[in-house]
Design a protein around this motif. Sequence first.
Motif, mmCIF file in Angstrom:
data_model
loop_
_atom_site.group_PDB
_atom_site.id
_atom_site.type_symbol
_atom_site.label_atom_id
_atom_site.label_comp_id
_atom_site.label_asym_id
_atom_site.label_seq_id
_atom_site.Cartn_x
_atom_site.Cartn_y
_atom_site.Cartn_z
ATOM 1 N N ILE A 163 1.341 -3.596 -9.371
ATOM 2 C CA ILE A 163 0.128 -2.782 -9.522
ATOM 3 C C ILE A 163 -1.099 -3.688 -9.623
ATOM 4 C CG2 ILE A 163 -1.115 -1.202 -11.065
ATOM 5 C CD1 ILE A 163 1.700 0.029 -11.688
ATOM 6 N N TYR A 189 0.831 -1.203 0.000
ATOM 7 C CA TYR A 189 0.000 0.000 0.000
ATOM 8 C C TYR A 189 0.870 1.259 0.000
ATOM 9 C CZ TYR A 189 -2.879 3.777 1.782
ATOM 10 O OH TYR A 189 -3.494 5.002 1.956
ATOM 11 N N TYR A 223 -1.750 -5.087 -6.133
ATOM 12 C CA TYR A 223 -2.300 -4.028 -5.290
ATOM 13 C C TYR A 223 -3.761 -3.753 -5.635
ATOM 14 C CZ TYR A 223 -3.245 0.569 -3.400
ATOM 15 O OH TYR A 223 -3.832 1.625 -2.750
ATOM 16 N N ASN A 224 -4.060 -3.628 -6.910
ATOM 17 C CA ASN A 224 -5.435 -3.359 -7.332
ATOM 18 C C ASN A 224 -6.377 -4.494 -6.951
ATOM 19 O OD1 ASN A 224 -4.898 -0.807 -8.320
ATOM 20 N ND2 ASN A 224 -4.509 -1.526 -10.394
ATOM 21 N N LEU A 279 6.167 0.051 -7.498
ATOM 22 C CA LEU A 279 5.479 -1.148 -7.947
ATOM 23 C C LEU A 279 5.747 -1.416 -9.417
ATOM 24 C CD1 LEU A 279 1.940 -0.830 -6.287
ATOM 25 C CD2 LEU A 279 3.948 -2.054 -5.451
ATOM 26 N N ALA A 286 2.547 1.857 -3.248
ATOM 27 C CA ALA A 286 1.570 2.297 -4.251
ATOM 28 C C ALA A 286 1.246 3.783 -4.109
ATOM 29 C CB ALA A 286 0.299 1.467 -4.155
ATOM 30 N N PRO A 307 4.016 6.525 -6.529
ATOM 31 C CA PRO A 307 4.297 5.953 -7.850
ATOM 32 C C PRO A 307 5.629 6.395 -8.460
ATOM 33 C CG PRO A 307 2.470 7.515 -7.971
ATOM 34 C CD PRO A 307 2.825 7.356 -6.520
#
Length: 143
Positions: free
Chosen positions: A101, A42, A104-105, A96, A45, A48
């Motif tokens: 990514i 987290y 994470y998503n 990331l 993220a 970026p």
Amino acid sequence: MLPRDPVAAVRRFNRFYTAAFGGLDAARLQSAHSPAEMRVLYEIAQAPEGITPKALSAQAGMDPGYLSRVLKRFEAQGLIQRQADPKDRRSVSVWLSSEGIRAYNGWLGAAQDAAEALIAPLTSAQKAKLVRAMAEIEALLGA
């Protein structure tokens, strides 16, 4: 009946909240990563453009040695990339990767679903009351 001791009340609420939400439970969120590892993901993220491990350790409130092991695992799993600072080769930044990514998503979607399921039985008025109460807790505790 609520405890009169504020410390006992805070601890009781913390146990209740942890059990009720379970939002960081790795199995519930369909993740092979621990809640601490998900916190690292987290925090990365949120930067970026990259973040140094030192800043990441401070941001996540995590022991640098443990964080180093998490970052090595993430790098081996292809979740992060790291690059040395061209001006100071001793300093690195991490961010990331495209795989990170995606991970994470996926976690973010599962966390959103878990929160929605938790409050689904509440009426609109109850949801508004809950949001106000949480804002009050945050304000009182200095968030």
